[in-house]
Design a protein around this motif. Structure first.
Motif, PDB file in Angstrom:
ATOM      1  N   PRO A  85      11.510  59.536  51.240  1.00 56.57           N
ATOM      2  CA  PRO A  85      12.460  59.085  51.437  1.00 56.57           C
ATOM      3  C   PRO A  85      13.279  58.859  50.033  1.00 56.57           C
ATOM      4  CG  PRO A  85      10.150  57.740  51.249  1.00 56.57           C
ATOM      5  CD  PRO A  85       9.870  59.104  51.246  1.00 56.57           C
ATOM      6  N   CYS A  86      14.529  58.084  49.820  1.00 53.44           N
ATOM      7  CA  CYS A  86      15.418  58.538  48.639  1.00 53.44           C
ATOM      8  C   CYS A  86      16.141  57.147  48.800  1.00 53.44           C
ATOM      9  CB  CYS A  86      16.546  59.404  49.584  1.00 53.44           C
ATOM     10  SG  CYS A  86      17.865  59.511  47.758  1.00 53.44           S
ATOM     11  N   ALA A  87      16.220  56.814  47.242  1.00 56.13           N
ATOM     12  CA  ALA A  87      16.967  55.278  46.977  1.00 56.13           C
ATOM     13  C   ALA A  87      18.066  55.571  45.211  1.00 56.13           C
ATOM     14  CB  ALA A  87      15.890  54.528  46.206  1.00 56.13           C
ATOM     15  N   ALA A 145      11.561  62.181  56.395  1.00 50.99           N
ATOM     16  CA  ALA A 145      10.816  63.343  56.556  1.00 50.99           C
ATOM     17  C   ALA A 145      10.510  63.940  57.169  1.00 50.99           C
ATOM     18  CB  ALA A 145       9.817  63.514  55.139  1.00 50.99           C
ATOM     19  N   ALA A 146      10.096  63.456  58.182  1.00 52.58           N
ATOM     20  CA  ALA A 146       9.305  63.395  59.550  1.00 52.58           C
ATOM     21  C   ALA A 146      10.489  63.888  60.509  1.00 52.58           C
ATOM     22  CB  ALA A 146       8.012  62.368  60.195  1.00 52.58           C
ATOM     23  N   VAL A 154       0.434  67.923  45.217  1.00 55.54           N
ATOM     24  CA  VAL A 154       0.983  66.956  45.182  1.00 55.54           C
ATOM     25  C   VAL A 154       2.265  66.246  46.677  1.00 55.54           C
ATOM     26  CG1 VAL A 154       3.659  66.809  44.068  1.00 55.54           C
ATOM     27  CG2 VAL A 154       2.147  68.164  42.884  1.00 55.54           C
ATOM     28  N   ASP A 155       1.752  64.727  46.438  1.00 58.26           N
ATOM     29  CA  ASP A 155       2.919  64.298  47.779  1.00 58.26           C
ATOM     30  C   ASP A 155       3.569  63.981  46.817  1.00 58.26           C
ATOM     31  OD1 ASP A 155       0.950  64.227  49.483  1.00 58.26           O
ATOM     32  OD2 ASP A 155      -0.271  62.761  48.201  1.00 58.26           O
ATOM     33  N   LEU A 156       5.032  63.789  47.594  1.00 57.86           N
ATOM     34  CA  LEU A 156       5.660  63.572  47.030  1.00 57.86           C
ATOM     35  C   LEU A 156       6.000  61.891  47.607  1.00 57.86           C
ATOM     36  CD1 LEU A 156       9.171  63.682  45.142  1.00 57.86           C
ATOM     37  CD2 LEU A 156       9.850  64.914  47.312  1.00 57.86           C
ATOM     38  N   ILE A 157       6.543  61.182  47.320  1.00 60.05           N
ATOM     39  CA  ILE A 157       6.516  59.690  47.028  1.00 60.05           C
ATOM     40  C   ILE A 157       7.823  59.292  47.757  1.00 60.05           C
ATOM     41  CG2 ILE A 157       5.720  57.633  46.383  1.00 60.05           C
ATOM     42  CD1 ILE A 157       3.444  58.439  44.553  1.00 60.05           C
ATOM     43  N   GLY A 158       8.635  59.642  46.847  1.00 57.43           N
ATOM     44  CA  GLY A 158       9.990  59.412  46.542  1.00 57.43           C
ATOM     45  C   GLY A 158      11.124  60.095  45.479  1.00 57.43           C
ATOM     46  N   SER A 214       9.724  72.002  55.971  1.00 54.51           N
ATOM     47  CA  SER A 214      10.153  73.556  55.512  1.00 54.51           C
ATOM     48  C   SER A 214       9.878  74.139  54.580  1.00 54.51           C
ATOM     49  CB  SER A 214      12.074  72.997  54.920  1.00 54.51           C
ATOM     50  OG  SER A 214      11.767  72.480  53.923  1.00 54.51           O
ATOM     51  N   MET A 215      10.326  75.304  54.446  1.00 53.25           N
ATOM     52  CA  MET A 215      10.182  76.066  53.183  1.00 53.25           C
ATOM     53  C   MET A 215      10.337  75.430  51.619  1.00 53.25           C
ATOM     54  SD  MET A 215       9.782  79.992  54.511  1.00 53.25           S
ATOM     55  CE  MET A 215      11.137  79.662  55.152  1.00 53.25           C
ATOM     56  N   PHE A 216      11.519  74.934  52.141  1.00 54.09           N
ATOM     57  CA  PHE A 216      11.826  74.494  50.628  1.00 54.09           C
ATOM     58  C   PHE A 216      11.859  73.503  50.310  1.00 54.09           C
ATOM     59  CE2 PHE A 216      15.132  71.435  49.316  1.00 54.09           C
ATOM     60  CZ  PHE A 216      15.313  72.281  47.858  1.00 54.09           C
ATOM     61  N   GLY A 217      10.878  72.735  51.105  1.00 53.70           N
ATOM     62  CA  GLY A 217      10.375  71.349  50.774  1.00 53.70           C
ATOM     63  C   GLY A 217       9.359  72.178  50.518  1.00 53.70           C
ATOM     64  N   ARG A 218       8.265  72.524  50.551  1.00 53.41           N
ATOM     65  CA  ARG A 218       7.053  73.567  50.380  1.00 53.41           C
ATOM     66  C   ARG A 218       7.298  73.674  48.885  1.00 53.41           C
ATOM     67  NH1 ARG A 218       2.749  73.716  48.142  1.00 53.41           N
ATOM     68  NH2 ARG A 218       1.275  74.401  49.384  1.00 53.41           N
ATOM     69  N   TRP A 219       8.441  74.322  48.922  1.00 52.03           N
ATOM     70  CA  TRP A 219       8.269  75.325  47.583  1.00 52.03           C
ATOM     71  C   TRP A 219       8.347  74.364  46.381  1.00 52.03           C
ATOM     72  CZ3 TRP A 219      13.273  74.733  44.462  1.00 52.03           C
ATOM     73  CH2 TRP A 219      13.498  75.508  43.566  1.00 52.03           C
TER      74      TRP A 219
END
Length: 175
Positions: free
Chosen positions: A100-102, A145-146, A73-77, A151-156
């Motif tokens: 990116p967060c809006a 994000a870069a 999965v790609d997390l777009i935003g 992180s393990m959290f982001g991957r989870w």
């Protein structure tokens, strides 16, 4: 949900909306897209979503590194509805380290210059929507994000989103 679709379109985020994701004390809607090539590989090799956070402990153990699946999965935003701009930075907070967060504000909100400046500084975006409004981009979010690295959290979280997308094929497509 329609307001979130309008917000994602205003941002140019093309993906499926995954509602009611709750992490780090914040509830949000993720805009994500399945990577079909990786998904097909994982299906072929019987590697479904890994939802056990303890499983990710293996990332820090070198003898397990050859057993990690590629993220499907790609997390777009990330979209976070808030009622007023003063709550926006707290709403995005730690989520800025993932994608990116809006924040999504009601169309009739009063623009607060200090809040806008603060959000711009941290890289959070603002979209306003109304019941019949197509969405208006007020402040473009930045992808920070870069700067934080993986992180393990982001991957989870990517595995959780993968699971939700597979379990709910009716999740809204934002095209």
């Amino acid at each position: 949900m329609q307001q979130l679709q309008h917000a994602a379109r205003a941002l140019g985020w093309d993906g499926r909306l995954v509602p009611d994701v709750e992490v780090l004390g914040t509830r949000f809607t993720a805009v994500a897209r399945i990577r079909q090539d990786v998904h097909q590989w994982r299906l072929h090799h019987g590697w479904g979503p890994e939802l056990d956070p303890a499983w990710f402990k293996a990332w820090s153990e070198p003898e397990h590194h050859d057993q990690l699946p590629v993220a499907a999965v790609d997390l777009i935003g990330i979209l976070v509805p808030v009622s007023k701009p003063s709550r926006a930075l707290r709403a995005c907070g730690m989520l800025l380290s993932l994608a990116p967060c809006a924040v999504v504000l009601p169309g009739q909100h009063q623009e607060d210059p200090l809040s806008m400046l603060e959000l711009d500084y941290y890289g959070a975006g603002i979209v306003t929507t109304g019941p019949d409004d197509a969405g208006r981009l007020v402040l473009e979010p930045e992808n920070r994000a870069a700067e934080f690295g993986s992180s393990m959290f982001g991957r989870w979280l990517l595995e959780v989103l993968y699971s939700r997308l597979l379990e709910n094929p009716h999740i809204t497509e934002n095209a």
